[in-house]
Enzyme design. Structure first.
Site, PDB file in Angstrom:
ATOM      1  N   SER A 136       0.926  -1.154   0.102  1.00 21.13           N
ATOM      2  CA  SER A 136      -0.104  -0.210   0.100  1.00 21.13           C
ATOM      3  C   SER A 136       0.853   1.323  -0.047  1.00 21.13           C
ATOM      4  O   SER A 136       1.945   1.052   0.865  1.00 21.13           O
ATOM      5  CB  SER A 136      -0.783   0.002   1.080  1.00 21.13           C
ATOM      6  OG  SER A 136      -1.474   1.211   1.229  1.00 21.13           O
ATOM      7  N   TYR A 149      -1.868  -0.840  10.443  1.00 23.98           N
ATOM      8  CA  TYR A 149      -1.823  -0.714   8.869  1.00 23.98           C
ATOM      9  C   TYR A 149      -0.664  -0.322   8.265  1.00 23.98           C
ATOM     10  O   TYR A 149      -0.103  -1.028   7.464  1.00 23.98           O
ATOM     11  CB  TYR A 149      -3.200  -0.077   8.387  1.00 23.98           C
ATOM     12  CG  TYR A 149      -3.168  -0.493   6.679  1.00 23.98           C
ATOM     13  CD1 TYR A 149      -3.965  -1.559   6.432  1.00 23.98           C
ATOM     14  CD2 TYR A 149      -3.066   0.356   5.953  1.00 23.98           C
ATOM     15  CE1 TYR A 149      -4.158  -1.992   5.146  1.00 23.98           C
ATOM     16  CE2 TYR A 149      -2.952   0.104   4.564  1.00 23.98           C
ATOM     17  CZ  TYR A 149      -3.748  -1.235   4.173  1.00 23.98           C
ATOM     18  OH  TYR A 149      -3.972  -1.478   2.759  1.00 23.98           O
TER      19      TYR A 149
END
Length: 252
Positions: A136, A149
């Site tokens: 990501s 995350y």
């Protein structure tokens, strides 16, 4: 399963579902893994030729070991692995209230899971095969309250180049870090579709689609990328290169 079988984790929802459909359309055999029983059932009902589904928690090492034995019995060799399974919602509670259980679960799924898949399935990869991890852009950029995350995806970038050195030259390992990918059509009702302003803010003129990530993954699995390993590929429509400032009133 054929010798050209690839494994896709998190295959039944969102980006993973989009990639599963893409690779099946391009004549790959896909072994799709997911923990979501209902999503797997929906995908199974679609009766897609070339697709085999297995319910699996990627954080459970005995289950991953059992999967490796299944793969070895059925096809002997794999053509590639796409580590996509993740707890994908990036926002957690403020750090002062971040529970240790949430932190550990996110890192277990997003980082330990790919390690376990590589540990037990990489010996089954055919010479010249490749691994693609899905990261990501949040490994490099953050919003508030996204520590778990961001840490998991940053760790996955580092794991990727470590694996590339450890498994090379027989196996190549790369990572794709997507930006905003619209999966609203793949998960009706779960995710709102982006609006005109969302598309317009991207230098590419639009929000990304699952096919954008899948096409890059297909290239990285192919022999055409035979000199590419240990690298991160940002697929975000240029957003991480755009300078954004808050508008301030002009000084008098």
């Amino acid at each position: 399963m054929s010798s050209g079988t690839i494994v896709i984790t998190g295959a039944a929802r969102g980006l993973g579902l989009g990639m599963t459909r893409y690779f099946l359309q391009h004549d790959y055999q896909v072994l799709g893994l997911d923990i979501d029983k209902e999503a797997l059932a929906r995908l199974d009902e679609a009766n897609m030729p070339g697709l085999q589904l297995v319910r699996l928690d990627v954080t459970d090492e005995p289950s991953v070991q059992s999967l490796a034995r299944l793969v070895e019995r059925q096809c002997g060799r794999l053509g590639g692995i796409i580590n996509n399974a993740a707890i994908s919602h990036p926002i957690n509670e403020p750090i002062e209230r971040l529970s240790l259980s949430h932190w550990q679960r996110v890192l277990a799924v997003n980082l330990t899971g790919p390690m376990l898949l590589c540990k037990h399935l990489s010996p089954l990869l055919a010479p010249g095969a490749a691994i693609v991890n899905i990261g990501s852009t949040r490994a490099h950029q953050s919003e508030a309250d996204s520590e778990a995350y961001a840490a998991s995806k940053g760790g996955l970038v580092a794991l990727t180049h470590a694996l590339a050195v450890s498994l090379g030259p027989r196996v190549r390992v790369n990572i794709i870090s997507p930006g905003w990918i619209d999966v609203s059509a793949l998960q009706p009702g779960d995710t709102p579709a982006p609006g005109p302003e969302d598309h317009a803010q991207h230098p590419a003129g639009r929000v990304g689609a699952a096919e954008d990530v899948a096409a890059m993954a297909r290239f990285l699995l192919s022999g055409e990328s035979g000199f590419v390993t240990g690298q991160e590929f940002i697929v975000d429509g240029g957003m991480s290169r755009r300078m954004i400032y808050r508008d301030e009133p002009a000084a008098e």
